[in-house]
Design an enzyme around this catalytic site. Structure first.
Site, PDB file in Angstrom:
ATOM      1  N   ASP A   8      12.153  10.853  -6.858  1.00 14.09           N
ATOM      2  CA  ASP A   8      12.871  12.036  -6.344  1.00 14.09           C
ATOM      3  C   ASP A   8      13.390  11.832  -4.917  1.00 14.09           C
ATOM      4  OD1 ASP A   8       9.942  12.020  -6.080  1.00 14.09           O
ATOM      5  OD2 ASP A   8      10.261  13.728  -4.745  1.00 14.09           O
ATOM      6  N   THR A  36      -3.852   7.723   6.766  1.00 19.17           N
ATOM      7  CA  THR A  36      -5.076   7.446   7.523  1.00 19.17           C
ATOM      8  C   THR A  36      -4.840   7.569   9.019  1.00 19.17           C
ATOM      9  OG1 THR A  36      -5.851   6.012   5.767  1.00 19.17           O
ATOM     10  CG2 THR A  36      -6.863   5.688   7.918  1.00 19.17           C
ATOM     11  N   GLY A  51       7.561  13.907  -7.875  1.00 24.30           N
ATOM     12  CA  GLY A  51       7.220  14.914  -6.857  1.00 24.30           C
ATOM     13  C   GLY A  51       5.754  14.813  -6.488  1.00 24.30           C
ATOM     14  N   GLN A  85      -4.915  -0.144  -0.915  1.00 27.61           N
ATOM     15  CA  GLN A  85      -3.877  -0.990  -0.290  1.00 27.61           C
ATOM     16  C   GLN A  85      -2.940  -1.534  -1.384  1.00 27.61           C
ATOM     17  OE1 GLN A  85      -7.376  -1.923   0.921  1.00 27.61           O
ATOM     18  NE2 GLN A  85      -7.016  -0.113   2.141  1.00 27.61           N
ATOM     19  N   GLY A 101       0.830  -1.204   0.000  1.00 31.00           N
ATOM     20  CA  GLY A 101       0.000   0.000   0.000  1.00 31.00           C
ATOM     21  C   GLY A 101       0.863   1.252   0.000  1.00 31.00           C
ATOM     22  N   ASP A 102       0.186   2.409  -0.065  1.00 31.26           N
ATOM     23  CA  ASP A 102       0.859   3.712  -0.014  1.00 31.26           C
ATOM     24  C   ASP A 102       1.843   3.928  -1.155  1.00 31.26           C
ATOM     25  OD1 ASP A 102      -0.469   4.039   2.446  1.00 31.26           O
ATOM     26  OD2 ASP A 102       1.166   3.021   3.494  1.00 31.26           O
ATOM     27  N   GLU A 103       1.563   3.373  -2.314  1.00 32.68           N
ATOM     28  CA  GLU A 103       2.485   3.507  -3.441  1.00 32.68           C
ATOM     29  C   GLU A 103       2.333   4.848  -4.160  1.00 32.68           C
ATOM     30  OE1 GLU A 103       0.303   1.008  -3.174  1.00 32.68           O
ATOM     31  OE2 GLU A 103       1.426  -0.877  -2.992  1.00 32.68           O
ATOM     32  N   LYS A 144      -0.923   5.873  -5.207  1.00 31.08           N
ATOM     33  CA  LYS A 144      -2.014   5.629  -6.181  1.00 31.08           C
ATOM     34  C   LYS A 144      -2.878   6.867  -6.384  1.00 31.08           C
ATOM     35  CE  LYS A 144      -3.349   2.020  -3.773  1.00 31.08           C
ATOM     36  NZ  LYS A 144      -2.199   1.707  -2.921  1.00 31.08           N
TER      37      LYS A 144
HETATM   38  P1  IMP Z   1      -6.918  -3.048   8.162  1.00 31.28           P
HETATM   39  O1  IMP Z   1      -7.056  -2.974   6.689  1.00 31.28           O
HETATM   40  O2  IMP Z   1      -7.293  -1.776   8.874  1.00 31.28           O
HETATM   41  O3  IMP Z   1      -7.612  -4.252   8.739  1.00 31.28           O
HETATM   42  O4  IMP Z   1      -5.365  -3.246   8.514  1.00 31.28           O
HETATM   43  C1  IMP Z   1      -4.650  -4.422   8.160  1.00 31.28           C
HETATM   44  C2  IMP Z   1      -3.243  -4.093   7.717  1.00 31.28           C
HETATM   45  O5  IMP Z   1      -3.273  -3.413   6.468  1.00 31.28           O
HETATM   46  C3  IMP Z   1      -2.467  -3.177   8.668  1.00 31.28           C
HETATM   47  O6  IMP Z   1      -1.094  -3.532   8.623  1.00 31.28           O
HETATM   48  C4  IMP Z   1      -2.647  -1.802   8.049  1.00 31.28           C
HETATM   49  O7  IMP Z   1      -1.616  -0.919   8.402  1.00 31.28           O
HETATM   50  C5  IMP Z   1      -2.603  -2.170   6.569  1.00 31.28           C
HETATM   51  N1  IMP Z   1      -3.306  -1.208   5.724  1.00 31.28           N
HETATM   52  C6  IMP Z   1      -4.637  -1.108   5.534  1.00 31.28           C
HETATM   53  N2  IMP Z   1      -4.907  -0.141   4.656  1.00 31.28           N
HETATM   54  C7  IMP Z   1      -3.738   0.361   4.255  1.00 31.28           C
HETATM   55  C8  IMP Z   1      -3.366   1.368   3.308  1.00 31.28           C
HETATM   56  O8  IMP Z   1      -4.187   1.989   2.631  1.00 31.28           O
HETATM   57  N3  IMP Z   1      -2.036   1.584   3.173  1.00 31.28           N
HETATM   58  C9  IMP Z   1      -1.099   0.892   3.861  1.00 31.28           C
HETATM   59  N4  IMP Z   1      -1.397  -0.060   4.736  1.00 31.28           N
HETATM   60  C10 IMP Z   1      -2.709  -0.327   4.936  1.00 31.28           C
END
Ligand code: IMP
Length: 429
Positions: free
Chosen positions: A334, A301, A416, A225, A12-14, A16
């Site tokens: 960057d 979040t 950026g 995610q 996640g957090d790429e 998007k």
């Molecule tokens: P949940 O989705 O809240 O049940 O969390 C399960 C796992 O997924 C945890 O490690 C969260 O930090 C991770 N997670 C859920 N949503 C994201 C996201 O959008 N970005 C990064 N990690 C996420």
């Protein structure tokens, strides 16, 4: 090409949100198909930061139809807050621009309480969830006791269902998790309010989407995610509760597999993870701190600091296979400025053996020793680069190596935070 799925290839957090925002300029429709407000898509528009958790980021583009499809779990409180936020900033002028699936499941207050309560009970082995009730809501969906968005349109049925389910949930909350019970009447009151507010958005979005695709409309499916948080294929149990891979587009949006033309994977130029679970290339030293600082790596979040590490090509190759990627987007290139040498993981060593694929068991993943290849870094500021040839040769080599290793062509490179800071090598549609 009229349909494109954008899928996170890491934890996640790429980035998007920003890429969806860019691709949405050429799209007619933007669709969320899984996850909920555990996602956080950060966008910077004219210097102003906007974080969206639920509504597709396409809402920031004028005239785009945004769909929250059946695979998403919806917290109506968050949805209302997001609508208000968008309106206060002058976005989302017309209610018809948001359509929400009649089959999407609702997150209720007991889902949040159970999420937080069971994490607390787990103690050291906790998953590190976002605490938004995502897991318990998907569990109820599978257990066939969930409440769906279309239930909001029938206040009497809604009341009945809420009363019944709260009876059972209160037993679980008080006896198993040792928490306070939730009073039914305030919850019912609150949800009747949502019923009034949100029923207008309810629609059979599968039907709508299939019609739109047939008409040749350009549809962008916005993943949330990432592949390594996929319920089946990620680092289980340290995963989210939905399927995040490209296959989930079909189930989560109600379209057939033949309707997806292009599957674009997105990865940072390094790796991050938030929450618990194994992370083979994690840097627990000053370099990890430097990446966190240069990349602003704090959860959109929850605000939690993200764990940072080197790019992991073994993990990405796994994502290429699981998603059947046709194209690749690399973000935050960057951020690597001034880091020399750069390292990239090209294999894992486990008990003397060289592994080239991602293992299933987290106990093994925890013990993997990454095998690195080194690259020379660069000192130049690349944040204004508009073409591939504007990049320093070391940055070009780094990208070419990723492309060659993964055998997937590069489509775009983000350099950026701002909307315009992107090198587009190929048009998305
Ligand atoms: P949940 O989705 O809240 O049940 O969390 C399960 C796992 O997924 C945890 O490690 C969260 O930090 C991770 N997670 C859920 N949503 C994201 C996201 O959008 N970005 C990064 N990690 C996420």
């Amino acid at each position: 090409m009229s349909t494109l799925a954008l899928i996170g290839c890491q934890w996640g957090d790429e980035g998007k949100g920003k890429v969806v925002d860019n691709f949405a300029r050429k799209a007619d429709v933007v669709v969320r198909f899984q996850g909920g407000n555990n996602a956080g898509h950060t966008l910077v528009v004219e210097g102003e930061q906007i974080i969206l958790h639920l509504i597709p980021s396409g809402i920031l583009q004028p005239e785009k139809l945004c769909i929250i499809a059946n695979g998403v779990v919806i917290d109506p409180k968050v949805l209302c807050e997001e609508i208000d936020l968008l309106r206060s900033k002058g976005y989302f002028p017309d209610d018809r621009l948001l359509r929400i699936s009649d089959r999407a499941h609702l997150i209720l207050p007991y889902h949040r309480a159970i999420d937080l309560g069971s994490e607390k009970k787990k103690g050291k082995g906790k998953i590190g969830t976002t605490g938004r009730g995502i897991g318990p809501c998907y569990s109820d969906k599978s257990a066939r006791v969930g409440i769906r968005f279309s239930d909001l349109t029938e206040p009497n049925t809604l009341k009945e269902k809420l009363r019944k389910v709260l009876e059972e949930k209160n037993l679980y909350l008080t006896r198993v998790l040792e928490l306070d019970a939730i009073e039914p009447e305030p919850v019912i009151e609150e949800f009747l309010g949502y019923s009034e507010h949100l029923s207008q958005y309810c629609e059979n979005t599968s039907l709508l989407l299939n019609q739109l695709i047939k008409e040749g409309k350009k549809v962008l499916f916005e993943g949330a995610q990432g592949t390594m948080l996929d319920l089946d294929h990620g680092t289980y149990p340290y995963v989210t509760s939905s399927n995040t891979v490209a296959g989930a587009v079909c189930v989560g949006a109600g379209i057939g597999p033949r309707l997806i033309d292009r599957i674009v994977g997105i990865s940072k130029a390094y790796t991050t993870r938030v929450g618990g679970g194994p992370f083979p290339t994690e840097l627990k030293d000053e370099l990890g701190d430097k990446l966190r600082q240069q990349g602003g790596e704090y959860g959109a979040t929850t605000g939690r600091p993200r764990r940072c590490g080197w790019l992991d090509l073994v993990q990405l190759k796994y994502a290429v296979r699981l998603n059947g990627l046709t194209d690749l987007v690399i973000t935050k290139l960057d951020v690597l400025r001034g880091i020399n040498p750069l390292k990239v993981c090209v294999g894992y060593r486990y008990k003397g053996e060289l592994l080239k694929d991602f293992p299933a068991r987290v106990e093994i993943v925890e013990e993997l020793e990454p095998v690195y290849q080194e690259f020379s870094g660069w000192e130049e500021d690349i944040s204004l680069a508009q073409k591939f040839s504007d990049l320093p040769s070391n940055a070009q080599d780094y990208l070419k190596m990723i492309q060659d290793y993964l055998e997937v062509p590069l489509m775009a490179i983000s350099v950026g935070k701002e909307r315009e800071q992107i090198i587009l090598l190929k048009e998305p549609f």
